[in-house]
Design a protein around this motif. Structure first.
Motif, PDB file in Angstrom:
ATOM      1  N   PRO A  24     -28.129  59.612  -7.077  1.00  0.00           N
ATOM      2  CA  PRO A  24     -27.223  60.761  -7.175  1.00  0.00           C
ATOM      3  C   PRO A  24     -26.772  61.248  -5.801  1.00  0.00           C
ATOM      4  CG  PRO A  24     -29.087  61.040  -8.657  1.00  0.00           C
ATOM      5  CD  PRO A  24     -29.397  59.836  -7.815  1.00  0.00           C
ATOM      6  N   TYR A  25     -25.536  61.718  -5.751  1.00  0.00           N
ATOM      7  CA  TYR A  25     -24.924  62.131  -4.487  1.00  0.00           C
ATOM      8  C   TYR A  25     -25.717  63.231  -3.778  1.00  0.00           C
ATOM      9  CZ  TYR A  25     -23.333  66.604  -6.366  1.00  0.00           C
ATOM     10  OH  TYR A  25     -23.322  67.872  -6.900  1.00  0.00           O
ATOM     11  N   ASP A  26     -26.422  64.070  -4.572  1.00  0.00           N
ATOM     12  CA  ASP A  26     -27.059  65.239  -3.975  1.00  0.00           C
ATOM     13  C   ASP A  26     -28.502  65.005  -3.549  1.00  0.00           C
ATOM     14  OD1 ASP A  26     -27.874  64.990  -6.594  1.00  0.00           O
ATOM     15  OD2 ASP A  26     -27.559  67.091  -7.127  1.00  0.00           O
ATOM     16  N   SER A  30     -25.329  62.322   4.363  1.00  0.00           N
ATOM     17  CA  SER A  30     -24.287  61.342   4.677  1.00  0.00           C
ATOM     18  C   SER A  30     -24.835  60.109   5.387  1.00  0.00           C
ATOM     19  CB  SER A  30     -23.200  61.997   5.530  1.00  0.00           C
ATOM     20  OG  SER A  30     -22.587  63.055   4.825  1.00  0.00           O
ATOM     21  N   SER A  31     -25.718  60.310   6.342  1.00  0.00           N
ATOM     22  CA  SER A  31     -26.256  59.167   7.083  1.00  0.00           C
ATOM     23  C   SER A  31     -27.132  58.301   6.185  1.00  0.00           C
ATOM     24  CB  SER A  31     -27.039  59.648   8.308  1.00  0.00           C
ATOM     25  OG  SER A  31     -28.116  60.490   7.934  1.00  0.00           O
ATOM     26  N   GLU A  32     -27.908  58.924   5.302  1.00  0.00           N
ATOM     27  CA  GLU A  32     -28.726  58.151   4.361  1.00  0.00           C
ATOM     28  C   GLU A  32     -27.844  57.355   3.402  1.00  0.00           C
ATOM     29  OE1 GLU A  32     -32.649  61.113   4.076  1.00  0.00           O
ATOM     30  OE2 GLU A  32     -30.908  61.428   2.768  1.00  0.00           O
ATOM     31  N   LEU A  45     -21.638  54.926  -4.033  1.00  0.00           N
ATOM     32  CA  LEU A  45     -21.643  55.922  -2.973  1.00  0.00           C
ATOM     33  C   LEU A  45     -20.299  55.973  -2.250  1.00  0.00           C
ATOM     34  CD1 LEU A  45     -25.220  55.310  -1.546  1.00  0.00           C
ATOM     35  CD2 LEU A  45     -24.437  57.382  -2.712  1.00  0.00           C
ATOM     36  N   HIS A  46     -19.521  54.907  -2.324  1.00  0.00           N
ATOM     37  CA  HIS A  46     -18.181  54.918  -1.733  1.00  0.00           C
ATOM     38  C   HIS A  46     -17.272  55.912  -2.459  1.00  0.00           C
ATOM     39  CE1 HIS A  46     -18.886  51.539   0.972  1.00  0.00           C
ATOM     40  NE2 HIS A  46     -19.468  50.895  -0.031  1.00  0.00           N
ATOM     41  N   GLU A  51     -17.351  60.065   2.499  1.00  0.00           N
ATOM     42  CA  GLU A  51     -17.327  60.248   3.954  1.00  0.00           C
ATOM     43  C   GLU A  51     -17.925  59.051   4.684  1.00  0.00           C
ATOM     44  OE1 GLU A  51     -21.140  62.478   2.592  1.00  0.00           O
ATOM     45  OE2 GLU A  51     -19.086  62.125   1.860  1.00  0.00           O
ATOM     46  N   ILE A  52     -18.700  58.221   3.963  1.00  0.00           N
ATOM     47  CA  ILE A  52     -19.296  57.045   4.604  1.00  0.00           C
ATOM     48  C   ILE A  52     -18.229  56.033   5.029  1.00  0.00           C
ATOM     49  CG2 ILE A  52     -21.449  57.336   3.308  1.00  0.00           C
ATOM     50  CD1 ILE A  52     -20.681  54.967   1.576  1.00  0.00           C
ATOM     51  N   ASP A  53     -17.011  56.155   4.477  1.00  0.00           N
ATOM     52  CA  ASP A  53     -15.916  55.246   4.833  1.00  0.00           C
ATOM     53  C   ASP A  53     -14.935  55.875   5.819  1.00  0.00           C
ATOM     54  OD1 ASP A  53     -16.886  53.240   3.136  1.00  0.00           O
ATOM     55  OD2 ASP A  53     -15.864  54.111   1.404  1.00  0.00           O
TER      56      ASP A  53
END
Length: 406
Positions: A24-26, A30-32, A45-46, A51-53
């Motif tokens: 889950p997103y929460d 972001s770094s993880e 997660l994309h 924000e990872i992209d």
């Protein structure tokens, strides 16, 4: 009575399910998330942490992030990574962790039920967390985060679910990298779908949010803004019968003793607790027993009978600790905003409490006995809310296996 519907899920191709499914997103920063998705272009997660992209330092709540999520969702569909179900279906989702199995029904639940308190809550929500999911949903026109609901068992539903699992092959069945087995069946038979809908409408007077208050509140608010979409009047849920669920402990660590010395703090605790030292880490054995880790020593704290009330909120161990320790002695008035306190889910174990204290980051840790499902139901039925961070559910549903377009 509970209004639920089948829906046409966006879901991954069978051979990609384990690569698409993400935590889950929460539960990730972001770094993880970036590290977890590294080398995996299929990771959901994309979409949930887009924000990872984007360049390092991008504001995670900026419109650019939500636009990127929308672009990635469309890209997943265009590339055939995920596809839309051909007809509205229900889905059966089973998780197995450490030999314990729990099975829920994935559906969409009525937003009107949320407003009418047929879907019952037990937590306050934070506006900034709501806004994040509202902006995400409105931009990508989909609900990616599942709301975890519970209800009192209904024999007829149990029978349908168990028979379907026994008689049909799953669409997905894989073990994630954390060892949890995820198995999902598609209930496409029109008769079975109609029966499930009817039974919920006739025999389930209420469902209870176990996990996902912010996702539910966000979906409800989005429904008021997207009035031209029937689908926006429903939100993505997985509903588990109470007998399938177990709540884990949710523990506390505090940065300082509010000016007390260790000796004086223990002396002050004795007004409300009987205290004994323990040679090993303390996992409370029953309600109204607490563990405390302070200065490399574990203690067992057993509260005295005159320290709590017997109403649904007052009897909770999280309330007892809050009233008699966190507020009374440590001057922590609002656990949602006070920076001196942090929360550690029971899945991390007691060793995590020791680690946080031994590192010097925190001064004292408290281990708690878990809230029960019945306590959660009682509080929601009474219209009250629990103290913050009272319940921790494991295992958690994976994002990306089922998405609801709005």
């Amino acid at each position: 009575m509970a209004i639920i519907k089948p829906f046409q899920a966006l879901r991954p191709k069978q051979e990609l399910a384990d690569k698409v499914a993400s935590r889950p997103y929460d539960v990730l920063n972001s770094s993880e998330a970036k590290e977890e998705a590294k080398g995996n272009p299929y990771s959901f997660l994309h979409i949930t942490k887009a924000e990872i992209d984007l360049p390092e330092g991008t504001d995670i709540h900026s419109q650019a992030v939500y636009d990127q999520a929308g672009h990635n969702l469309m890209d997943f569909q265009h590339k055939g990574i995920i596809f839309a179900e051909s007809k509205p279906c229900y889905y059966i989702y089973r998780l197995i962790m450490d030999g314990r199995s729990q099975t829920g029904l994935v559906c969409v639940s009525s937003v009107q039920d949320y407003f009418d308190d047929v879907i019952k809550k037990h937590e306050f929500t934070r506006p900034e967390k709501e806004k994040d999911r509202i902006d995400h949903m409105k931009t990508i026109r989909a609900q990616t985060g599942n709301v975890f609901l519970a209800y009192n068992n209904v024999t007829e539903i149990d029978t349908i679910v168990n028979n379907w699992k026994a008689q049909n092959a799953p669409a997905y069945d894989f073990r994630a990298e954390d060892g949890i087995q995820h198995t999902l069946w598609v209930v496409s038979d029109d008769r079975a779908v109609a029966d499930i809908t009817k039974i919920f409408a006739e025999k389930v007077p209420a469902t209870y949010i176990a996990d996902g208050h912010h996702r539910a509140a966000s979906a409800a608010k989005v429904s008021k803004e997207i009035r031209n979409s029937t689908d926006a009047g429903y939100f993505l849920t997985t509903i588990f019968p109470a007998s399938e669920l177990a709540i884990m402990d949710y523990n506390r660590v505090v940065k300082d003793l509010n000016g007390y010395t260790t000796k004086d703090f223990i002396a002050a605790l004795q007004d409300d607790f009987m205290i004994t030292s323990s040679p090993e880490a303390v996992k409370p054995a029953h309600q109204h027993e607490f563990g405390m880790y302070l200065d490399n020593q574990w203690y067992i704290l057993t509260c005295r009978k005159d320290t709590y009330t017997t109403d649904p909120i007052g009897v909770l161990d999280v309330t007892i600790l809050s009233n008699n320790v966190l507020d009374k002695l440590l001057a922590i008035k609002d656990q949602r905003t006070d920076k001196r306190i942090d929360f550690v889910g029971g899945i991390r174990g007691l060793g995590e409490l020791e680690k946080r204290v031994n590192s010097g980051e925190m001064k004292v840790a408290f281990s708690l006995y878990p809230v029960t499902i019945q306590q959660l139901f009682d509080i929601a039925d009474s219209g009250n809310v629990m103290p913050p961070k009272s319940t921790w559910f494991e295992p958690k549903l994976r994002d990306g296996l089922l998405t609801h377009s709005i």
